[in-house]
Design an enzyme around this catalytic site. Structure first.
Site, PDB file in Angstrom:
ATOM      1  N   ASN A 155      -2.330  -0.480   4.470  1.00  0.00           N
ATOM      2  CA  ASN A 155      -3.152  -0.390   3.263  1.00  0.00           C
ATOM      3  C   ASN A 155      -2.564  -1.356   2.229  1.00  0.00           C
ATOM      4  OD1 ASN A 155      -4.582   0.263   1.000  1.00  0.00           O
ATOM      5  ND2 ASN A 155      -3.842   2.374   0.836  1.00  0.00           N
ATOM      6  N   TRP A 156      -3.224  -2.477   2.084  1.00  0.00           N
ATOM      7  CA  TRP A 156      -2.703  -3.507   1.176  1.00  0.00           C
ATOM      8  C   TRP A 156      -2.970  -3.195  -0.293  1.00  0.00           C
ATOM      9  CZ3 TRP A 156      -3.949  -8.964   3.734  1.00  0.00           C
ATOM     10  CH2 TRP A 156      -3.130  -9.112   4.868  1.00  0.00           C
ATOM     11  N   LYS A 157      -3.760  -2.158  -0.535  1.00  0.00           N
ATOM     12  CA  LYS A 157      -4.122  -1.790  -1.921  1.00  0.00           C
ATOM     13  C   LYS A 157      -4.662  -3.022  -2.663  1.00  0.00           C
ATOM     14  CE  LYS A 157      -1.000   2.037  -1.527  1.00  0.00           C
ATOM     15  NZ  LYS A 157      -0.060   2.970  -2.110  1.00  0.00           N
ATOM     16  N   HIS A 159      -8.209   8.351  -0.872  1.00  0.00           N
ATOM     17  CA  HIS A 159      -6.793   8.041  -1.099  1.00  0.00           C
ATOM     18  C   HIS A 159      -6.379   8.652  -2.442  1.00  0.00           C
ATOM     19  CE1 HIS A 159      -3.098   5.867  -1.888  1.00  0.00           C
ATOM     20  NE2 HIS A 159      -3.049   5.602  -0.596  1.00  0.00           N
ATOM     21  N   GLU A 204      -0.771  12.175   3.415  1.00  0.00           N
ATOM     22  CA  GLU A 204       0.099  11.374   2.544  1.00  0.00           C
ATOM     23  C   GLU A 204       0.519  12.217   1.336  1.00  0.00           C
ATOM     24  OE1 GLU A 204      -0.552   6.894   2.735  1.00  0.00           O
ATOM     25  OE2 GLU A 204      -2.297   7.626   1.677  1.00  0.00           O
ATOM     26  N   GLY A 252       4.613   5.251  -2.643  1.00  0.00           N
ATOM     27  CA  GLY A 252       5.172   4.302  -3.598  1.00  0.00           C
ATOM     28  C   GLY A 252       6.453   4.813  -4.233  1.00  0.00           C
ATOM     29  N   SER A 279       5.967   6.012   1.790  1.00  0.00           N
ATOM     30  CA  SER A 279       7.312   5.433   1.935  1.00  0.00           C
ATOM     31  C   SER A 279       7.754   5.251   3.387  1.00  0.00           C
ATOM     32  CB  SER A 279       8.348   6.249   1.160  1.00  0.00           C
ATOM     33  OG  SER A 279       8.107   6.132  -0.230  1.00  0.00           O
ATOM     34  N   GLY A 329       1.841   1.380   3.073  1.00  0.00           N
ATOM     35  CA  GLY A 329       1.518   0.613   1.875  1.00  0.00           C
ATOM     36  C   GLY A 329       2.421  -0.604   1.722  1.00  0.00           C
TER      37      GLY A 329
HETATM   38  P1  13P Z   1       3.751   3.279   0.421  1.00  0.00           P
HETATM   39  O1  13P Z   1       3.929   3.030   1.894  1.00  0.00           O
HETATM   40  O2  13P Z   1       3.926   2.064  -0.406  1.00  0.00           O
HETATM   41  O3  13P Z   1       4.544   4.454  -0.058  1.00  0.00           O
HETATM   42  O4  13P Z   1       2.198   3.682   0.233  1.00  0.00           O
HETATM   43  C1  13P Z   1       1.648   4.603   1.074  1.00  0.00           C
HETATM   44  C2  13P Z   1       0.183   4.598   0.898  1.00  0.00           C
HETATM   45  O5  13P Z   1      -0.331   4.933  -0.149  1.00  0.00           O
HETATM   46  C3  13P Z   1      -0.626   4.158   2.034  1.00  0.00           C
HETATM   47  O6  13P Z   1      -1.962   4.486   1.854  1.00  0.00           O
END
Ligand code: 13P
Length: 255
Positions: A12-14, A98, A168, A174, A216, A237
């Protein structure tokens, strides 16, 4: 209760990276890095504006997904991107609900409509759920249960074959100390989620719905989370944009 499946790793590149050129470079480096690794389903969800060029870069071996979609009628919806439009890009997966969208945009009702709309369109819906905090009293189980029931109530069984659940925990997403859930607690939660799916759809269907973990994930915890947490894959992420780390995660899962 848990069916072993081909691991599903979703990036998920956001809202990253900043440019199309960077997106193409990351995609091409990932493609090169995992080209000899078989038996893992890898999916990249870039910002929708980059899907087309990332798809051209990736070819057929890595699938594409979107981070959200508009589900509803008509075209007078400024700023939205419809499911049909996303489908035409060749993307196969859509993240739904999400936590970063639940915070500001998506209500439980919208999430329910999105899950059902995505599944009816023939795309795969990755329903994201997870508690905000882990209190001592185990309230988080209740929180997760409510999210699942609310999103899936009324969904006809025939649409469940393209459903994926991504657990999640919000506090792990994050996380600045990079603290993921431990694999033992993940296993307990995976059993709990299966039990709820069982109650809604029955055992035969529940056992085939993949459960992913996100929050994470990194190269040091990925394999352990998958193996001891007994999940079918990971939703990643930050580390999915660090090409070498992402490649290493995939290699370790395969090893
Ligand atoms: P991180 O891997 O950066 O904690 O983010 C997880 C996430 O939100 C994936 O959708």
């Amino acid at each position: 209760m848990f069916k072993k499946t081909k691991p599903l790793i979703i990036a998920n590149w956001k809202m990253n990276p900043e440019t199309e050129q960077e997106a193409k470079t990351i995609a091409s480096d990932i493609k090169e890095g995992i080209k000899n690794i078989k038996g893992i389903n890898t999916v990249i969800c870039p910002p929708v504006i980059f899907i087309d060029s990332v798809k051209k870069t990736l070819g057929k071996t890595i699938l594409l997904g979107a981070q959200d979609a508009f589900v509803g009628n008509g075209s007078s919806h400024t700023g939205e991107i419809s499911l049909e439009m996303i489908k035409k890009t060749g993307a196969k997966y859509i993240l739904v609900g999400h936590s970063e969208r639940r915070e500001t945009e998506d209500t439980e009702e919208e999430i329910r409509e999105k899950v059902s709309g995505v599944l009816k369109s023939g795309l795969k819906a990755v329903l994201c759920i997870g508690e905000n905090e882990r209190s001592e009293h185990g309230d988080y189980y209740h929180e997760v249960k409510i999210q699942i029931i609310s999103a899936l109530t009324g969904l006809q069984k025939k649409y469940t074959k393209n459903l994926v659940i991504a657990y999640e925990p919000v506090w792990a997403i994050g996380n600045k100390d990079n603290t993921a859930l431990n694999s033992e607690s993940l296993y307990e939660m995976a059993i709990f989620i299966k039990k709820i799916l069982n109650d809604i759809f029955g055992q035969e269907i529940a056992k085939n719905i993949p459960i992913l973990y996100g929050g994470s994930v990194n190269k040091n915890n990925a394999k352990e989370l998958m193996e001891n947490g007994k999940v079918n894959g990971l939703l990643i992420g930050r580390e999915s944009l660090k090409v070498q780390n992402f490649i290493e995660i995939i290699k370790k899962i395969k090893a």
